[in-house]
Design an enzyme around this catalytic site. Structure first.
Site, mmCIF file in Angstrom:
data_model
loop_
_atom_site.group_PDB
_atom_site.id
_atom_site.type_symbol
_atom_site.label_atom_id
_atom_site.label_comp_id
_atom_site.label_asym_id
_atom_site.label_seq_id
_atom_site.Cartn_x
_atom_site.Cartn_y
_atom_site.Cartn_z
ATOM 1 N N TYR A 182 0.828 -1.219 0.000
ATOM 2 C CA TYR A 182 0.000 0.000 0.000
ATOM 3 C C TYR A 182 0.860 1.265 0.000
ATOM 4 O O TYR A 182 0.439 2.298 -0.488
ATOM 5 C CB TYR A 182 -0.897 0.025 1.238
ATOM 6 C CG TYR A 182 -2.230 -0.662 1.077
ATOM 7 C CD1 TYR A 182 -2.318 -1.987 0.667
ATOM 8 C CD2 TYR A 182 -3.411 0.012 1.361
ATOM 9 C CE1 TYR A 182 -3.536 -2.619 0.542
ATOM 10 C CE2 TYR A 182 -4.641 -0.608 1.234
ATOM 11 C CZ TYR A 182 -4.700 -1.930 0.830
ATOM 12 O OH TYR A 182 -5.921 -2.544 0.704
ATOM 13 N N LYS A 233 3.040 -15.287 2.058
ATOM 14 C CA LYS A 233 3.238 -15.977 0.772
ATOM 15 C C LYS A 233 4.734 -16.228 0.651
ATOM 16 O O LYS A 233 5.406 -15.803 -0.304
ATOM 17 C CB LYS A 233 2.675 -15.102 -0.366
ATOM 18 C CG LYS A 233 2.627 -15.788 -1.721
ATOM 19 C CD LYS A 233 1.544 -16.850 -1.841
ATOM 20 C CE LYS A 233 1.613 -17.528 -3.200
ATOM 21 N NZ LYS A 233 0.813 -18.754 -3.267
ATOM 22 N N ASP A 265 -3.124 -18.152 0.022
ATOM 23 C CA ASP A 265 -4.135 -18.819 -0.820
ATOM 24 C C ASP A 265 -4.821 -19.927 -0.031
ATOM 25 O O ASP A 265 -6.044 -20.089 -0.072
ATOM 26 C CB ASP A 265 -3.517 -19.335 -2.130
ATOM 27 C CG ASP A 265 -2.215 -20.118 -1.945
ATOM 28 O OD1 ASP A 265 -1.659 -20.089 -0.825
ATOM 29 O OD2 ASP A 265 -1.772 -20.755 -2.918
ATOM 30 N N ASP A 289 -6.424 -6.949 4.099
ATOM 31 C CA ASP A 289 -7.556 -6.297 3.445
ATOM 32 C C ASP A 289 -8.496 -7.347 2.867
ATOM 33 O O ASP A 289 -9.711 -7.332 3.093
ATOM 34 C CB ASP A 289 -7.040 -5.372 2.334
ATOM 35 C CG ASP A 289 -8.161 -4.684 1.588
ATOM 36 O OD1 ASP A 289 -9.099 -4.205 2.262
ATOM 37 O OD2 ASP A 289 -8.110 -4.621 0.340
ATOM 38 N N ASP A 293 -12.301 -9.013 4.581
ATOM 39 C CA ASP A 293 -13.595 -8.982 3.873
ATOM 40 C C ASP A 293 -14.180 -10.383 3.802
ATOM 41 O O ASP A 293 -15.375 -10.588 4.011
ATOM 42 C CB ASP A 293 -13.423 -8.453 2.433
ATOM 43 C CG ASP A 293 -13.694 -6.959 2.326
ATOM 44 O OD1 ASP A 293 -13.482 -6.259 3.333
ATOM 45 O OD2 ASP A 293 -14.106 -6.502 1.241
HETATM 46 C C1 IPM Z 1 -10.438 -1.226 4.034
HETATM 47 C C2 IPM Z 1 -10.672 -0.594 2.695
HETATM 48 C C3 IPM Z 1 -9.521 0.338 2.380
HETATM 49 C C4 IPM Z 1 -8.264 -0.501 2.300
HETATM 50 C C5 IPM Z 1 -9.693 1.182 1.112
HETATM 51 C C6 IPM Z 1 -10.981 1.956 1.144
HETATM 52 C C7 IPM Z 1 -8.529 2.079 0.883
HETATM 53 O O1 IPM Z 1 -10.865 -1.573 1.731
HETATM 54 O O2 IPM Z 1 -10.334 -0.490 5.026
HETATM 55 O O3 IPM Z 1 -10.370 -2.456 4.111
HETATM 56 O O4 IPM Z 1 -7.942 -1.077 1.251
HETATM 57 O O5 IPM Z 1 -7.573 -0.585 3.324
HETATM 58 MG MG MG Z 2 -10.959 -3.533 2.516
#
Ligand code: IPM
Ligand code: MG
Length: 406
Positions: A182, A233, A265, A289, A293
């Protein structure tokens, strides 16, 4: 070399903001401003960053819940609302105004809604709302991002996984938040010698960055079920090879924590195959990240999950992990619970106010127990409500808890 290594891995004093992780009796918050407080009240300054999309709706509700739960524990808050993301772009032309950073740095904790939306999608990178969020994380130096994913008994049927797979899942993703691909350089888009455009980024981790996030993860695991899985990884990436080496070296200091390693993975696969095998996961910025999710969907909805981003000496940043959901913004359809639970994390990890945090967590469970559900977690036989009504139900639940305990 050996000496340098020794120095780097010497136990460090656990920072104030991170000390709440230990669940020992919490330290006095480091920025209490007693002078302005009413007698007997502790006073905190909170910066609110509503942002874009559903952000303002969920923040206004979480603010009320925070205020209510806090006042029952003798806490007073003064809130300052500042622009970030698309809202800031529209207002002053940058996604993170200097004033917003200063206000955030000077406050005791920061509560953020969400950023981003179609309107700014085509902006150049430095003028994207997401850039504002990354700058904020870097500015506050919040390198440790805690993303819990817990399947509440009330919501098992909202999970897309089979009941027997989802039931009882309770895991914590500890994501490194201010390093890796990032932020790594070199990065950019350039034209190569053949006249072709090339986009590139750099996954880079210094030893101290790995060590400090690993320590947070070991401490977190220690206070949970004592299991830590480091995800990398290392079969391909050099940065991951160093990651695995450093995490393994630190394990000697945490003999009570069982450390394992997993390639990312495989981890993505294991999370949907058998998520109960995980207790605490530690991983880099980009894997965290993605995996957070994925973990969130096990719980039924990304609309339920809060997060805490902590530095080692300044205010923490607390935000729901869902985005700005522009498709439902302004329609009173958003689930405010992730932001409300982020306010609970703010109290617990940011201010060390565990009792007030518990009031909020109990109130959320209370509203769910009464059957109230926003659209994202609705299932047959429950009561479908909008964002505001869900907020009101949580507030009532905070109050009824008081009556019950008087
Ligand atoms: C998160 C989001 C952010 C990230 C984006 C909005 C920059 O997806 O907080 O997980 O990638 O960290
Ligand atoms: Mg995110």
């Amino acid at each position: 070399m050996a000496a340098a290594l020794q120095t780097n891995i010497r136990p460090v004093k656990f920072p104030a903001t991170l000390r709440a992780l230990t669940k020992q009796s919490s330290p006095a918050p480091f920025r209490v401003r007693c002078a302005a407080a009413s007698p007997g009240k502790k006073r905190y300054n909170i910066t609110l960053l509503p942002g874009d999309g559903i952000g303002p709706e969920v923040i206004s509700i979480a603010k009320n819940v925070l205020q209510q739960a806090g006042s029952l524990e003798g806490l007073e808050f003064s809130f300052q609302e500042m622009p970030v993301g698309g809202a800031a772009l529209d207002l002053v032309g940058v996604p993170l105004p200097e004033e917003t950073v200063s206000a955030a740095k000077e406050s005791d904790a920061v509560l953020l809604g969400a950023i981003g939306g179609y309107k700014w999608d085509k902006n150049e990178k430095h003028l994207k709302p997401e850039t504002g969020l990354l700058q904020l994380r870097a500015g506050l130096k919040v390198f440790a991002n805690l993303r819990p994913a817990t399947v509440l008994p009330q919501l098992v049927d909202a999970s897309t996984l089979k009941r027997e797979v989802a039931e009882g899942v309770d895991l914590m993703v500890v994501r490194e938040l201010t390093g890796g691909i990032y932020f790594g350089v070199p990065r950019g888009i350039k034209t190569n010698e053949n006249g072709e455009e090339v986009g590139y980024n750099t996954e880079v981790y210094a030893a101290h960055e790995i060590d400090r996030i690993a320590r947070v993860a070991f401490e977190t695991a220690r206070k949970r079920r004592g299991k830590l899985c480091s995800v990398d990884k290392a079969n391909v990436l050099d940065a991951s090879i160093l990651w695995r080496r450093r995490v393994t070296a630190l394990a000697a200091e945490y003999p009570d924590v069982e450390l394992s390693h997993m390639y990312v993975d495989n981890a993505a696969m294991q999370l949907v195959r058998d998520p109960k095998q995980f207790d605490t996961i530690v991983t880099n910025n980009i894997f965290g990240d993605i995996l957070s999710d994925e973990a969130s969907m096990i719980t039924g909805s990304i609309g339920m999950l809060p997060s805490a981003s902590l530095s080692d000496s300044g205010p923490g940043l607390f935000e729901p992990i869902h985005g700005s959901a522009p498709d439902i913004a302004g329609q009173d359809k958003a689930n405010p619970l992730a932001t409300i639970l982020s306010a609970a994390m703010l109290l617990k990890y940011g201010l060390g106010e565990e009792k007030a945090a518990k009031r909020i967590e109990d109130a959320v469970l209370g509203a769910l127990n009464k059957g109230f559900r926003t659209g994202d977690i609705y299932s047959a036989g429950t009561k479908l409500v909008g964002c505001k009504e869900m907020g009101e139900e949580v507030l009532k639940s905070v109050d009824s808890h008081v009556q019950a305990s008087v």
